[in-house]
Design a protein around this motif. Structure first.
Motif, short mmCIF file in Angstrom:
data_model
loop_
_atom_site.label_atom_id
_atom_site.label_comp_id
_atom_site.label_asym_id
_atom_site.label_seq_id
_atom_site.Cartn_x
_atom_site.Cartn_y
_atom_site.Cartn_z
N LEU A 143 0.83 -1.21 0.00
CA LEU A 143 0.00 0.00 0.00
C LEU A 143 0.87 1.26 0.00
N CYS A 144 0.61 2.15 -0.97
CA CYS A 144 1.35 3.42 -1.08
C CYS A 144 0.50 4.61 -0.67
N THR A 145 -0.80 4.55 -1.00
CA THR A 145 -1.71 5.65 -0.72
C THR A 145 -3.00 5.12 -0.13
N ILE A 146 -3.44 5.75 0.95
CA ILE A 146 -4.75 5.43 1.52
C ILE A 146 -5.44 6.73 1.87
N ASN A 147 -6.66 6.89 1.39
CA ASN A 147 -7.43 8.12 1.62
C ASN A 147 -8.74 7.76 2.31
N LEU A 148 -8.85 8.14 3.57
CA LEU A 148 -10.04 7.88 4.38
C LEU A 148 -10.67 9.18 4.86
N THR A 149 -10.46 10.24 4.12
CA THR A 149 -10.99 11.55 4.48
C THR A 149 -12.52 11.54 4.50
N PHE A 150 -13.10 12.32 5.41
CA PHE A 150 -14.56 12.44 5.56
C PHE A 150 -15.20 11.09 5.85
N LEU A 187 3.92 2.83 2.73
CA LEU A 187 2.94 3.91 2.70
C LEU A 187 3.63 5.26 2.52
N ILE A 188 3.20 6.00 1.50
CA ILE A 188 3.77 7.32 1.20
C ILE A 188 2.80 8.43 1.53
N GLN A 189 1.51 8.19 1.30
CA GLN A 189 0.49 9.21 1.53
C GLN A 189 -0.62 8.64 2.41
N LEU A 190 -0.90 9.34 3.51
CA LEU A 190 -1.95 8.93 4.44
C LEU A 190 -2.89 10.11 4.66
N TYR A 191 -4.13 9.96 4.20
CA TYR A 191 -5.14 11.01 4.31
C TYR A 191 -6.26 10.52 5.23
N VAL A 192 -6.37 11.12 6.40
CA VAL A 192 -7.42 10.77 7.35
C VAL A 192 -8.08 12.04 7.90
N ALA A 193 -8.15 13.07 7.07
CA ALA A 193 -8.76 14.33 7.48
C ALA A 193 -10.27 14.18 7.67
N ARG A 194 -10.83 15.08 8.49
CA ARG A 194 -12.28 15.15 8.70
C ARG A 194 -12.85 13.83 9.23
N ASN A 195 -12.23 13.32 10.29
CA ASN A 195 -12.75 12.17 11.00
C ASN A 195 -12.96 12.56 12.46
N ARG A 196 -12.86 11.60 13.38
CA ARG A 196 -13.05 11.87 14.81
C ARG A 196 -11.86 11.37 15.62
N LEU A 197 -10.70 11.41 15.01
CA LEU A 197 -9.50 10.90 15.66
C LEU A 197 -9.11 11.78 16.83
N THR A 198 -8.81 11.16 17.98
CA THR A 198 -8.32 11.91 19.14
C THR A 198 -6.82 11.72 19.33
N LYS A 199 -6.26 10.72 18.68
CA LYS A 199 -4.81 10.51 18.75
C LYS A 199 -4.37 9.61 17.62
N LEU A 200 -3.08 9.62 17.36
CA LEU A 200 -2.47 8.70 16.41
C LEU A 200 -1.72 7.64 17.21
N PRO A 201 -1.77 6.40 16.80
CA PRO A 201 -1.06 5.35 17.55
C PRO A 201 0.43 5.63 17.63
N GLU A 202 1.05 5.24 18.74
CA GLU A 202 2.50 5.36 18.86
C GLU A 202 3.16 4.42 17.85
N GLY A 203 4.36 4.79 17.45
CA GLY A 203 5.10 3.96 16.52
C GLY A 203 4.98 4.40 15.07
N ILE A 204 4.50 5.63 14.87
CA ILE A 204 4.30 6.11 13.51
C ILE A 204 5.62 6.21 12.74
N THR A 205 6.74 6.26 13.45
CA THR A 205 8.03 6.35 12.77
C THR A 205 8.35 5.08 11.98
N ALA A 206 7.56 4.02 12.17
CA ALA A 206 7.74 2.81 11.36
C ALA A 206 7.41 3.08 9.89
N LEU A 207 6.64 4.13 9.64
CA LEU A 207 6.31 4.49 8.26
C LEU A 207 7.44 5.34 7.69
#
Length: 325
Positions: free
Chosen positions: A158-165, A181-201
């Motif tokens: 997976l290179c791009t995932i778009n889950l906006t709105f 993964l190069i592009q991660l779009y999760v705008a306009r959701n209800r996220l309160t935090k991002l999981p730890e370990g994001i540097t794996a990307l």
């Protein structure tokens, strides 16, 4: 090459190239014409901008189809007949009325590279989506998705995932297994935090988390090699630097964080309760003192570093800190 086909008194003008592609876009279709099955070697079929609500069983004869565009139709569910099209590499189902994704249908499309489900009413994805091991571009913009299955971590290409709105309140930790993964779009959701370990990307370059309810970023967030970051309209804690007083002074823990923060966001828990390690940027402080009310200052500099968990565990009660640089 262009030719005309008469079906039930209606003339359909089809555009073909080398007999491998068929363009029936904007043809006023309410169903897929039977003559489509007469092209067993068809590789590209374009049926968007029609009123198709279901796919017929004869559709399964198109076993060589690699690209199918059914965008802007009236499908109410992910067509089960697609499970027979194992050669599909590009599937476009945007702007339909899909609210159900069949596990049997999606789980068999193992050669998919592109999957577009934008502008539907999908609330859940089945775990079988993890079988799409060749998927590189996945977009579900503007749906009602409430949860991303953990099996998304199996999509290693997976290179791009778009889950906006959507209606996501969390992202699975397994998402960080998608190392390409190069592009991660999760705008306009209800996220309160991002999981730890994001540097794996390690290949992540574009991150869009705008319009969520984030108050903090993961501790090692600054180690990402982002070229684009969108985080507006969140609840992020912002710190404005406070000028260093000319003489050492007693500062509360909250003011101390204002004084030493070199980045705009720190862990919110440090503002309200002292627990866990201090942020890494506290390493610039060369001496720290603690004091209880009515007691003299005690120097704590011998506890290796201000980031040391042992040090922070000592501050269980309300304290004031004397910082020297």
């Amino acid at each position: 090459m262009a030719y005309s086909v008469v079906v039930r008194g209606t003339v359909y003008r089809a555009m073909c190239g080398n007999g491998n592609s068929l363009n029936l876009n904007s043809s006023g279709l309410k169903s897929v014409p039977e003559f489509v099955s007469r092209f067993p070697n068809l590789s590209v079929l374009l049926l968007c901008y029609n009123s198709i609500s279901d796919l017929p069983t004869h559709f399964q004869s198109l076993c060589h189809l690699t690209e199918l565009n059914l965008g802007n139709n009236a499908l109410k569910e992910f067509p089960v007949v697609l499970s027979h099209l194992g050669s599909l590499r590009k599937l476009y189902l945007y702007r339909n009325k899909i609210d159900v994704v069949s596990p049997d249908a999606i789980g068999h499309l193992r050669n998919l590279v592109v999957l577009n489900l934008n502008h539907n009413n999908i609330q859940r994805l089945p775990p079988e989506i993890g079988r799409l091991r060749n998927l590189q571009h996945f977009t579900m913009l503007d749906n009602k998705l409430e949860e991303l299955p953990d099996e998304v971590g199996c999509l290693k290409k997976l290179c791009t995932i778009n889950l906006t709105f959507n209606n996501l309140s969390r992202l699975p930790q397994q998402l960080y297994s998608c190392k390409n993964l190069i592009q991660l779009y999760v705008a306009r959701n209800r996220l309160t935090k991002l999981p730890e370990g994001i540097t794996a990307l390690v290949k992540l370059r574009v991150l869009d988390v705008a319009g969520n309810m984030l108050s903090i970023f993961p501790i090692e967030f600054h180690l990402l090699h982002l070229t684009e970051l969108y985080c507006e309209e969140n609840w992020l804690i912002k710190f404005i630097p406070v000028p260093l007083p000319p003489q050492p002074a007693l500062l509360s823990l909250k003011v101390k964080l204002f004084l030493t923060a070199e980045r705009p966001v720190v862990q919110q828990q440090l503002l309200y309760r002292v627990q866990g390690p201090l942020p890494h940027f506290m390493g610039g402080v060369c001496a720290i003192y603690q004091s209880e009310e009515g007691h003299e200052h005690e120097e704590l500099s011998h506890y290796s570093s201000p980031v040391c968990p042992v040090f922070i565990q000592m501050l269980q009660r309300t304290r004031t800190l004397l910082l020297c640089r």
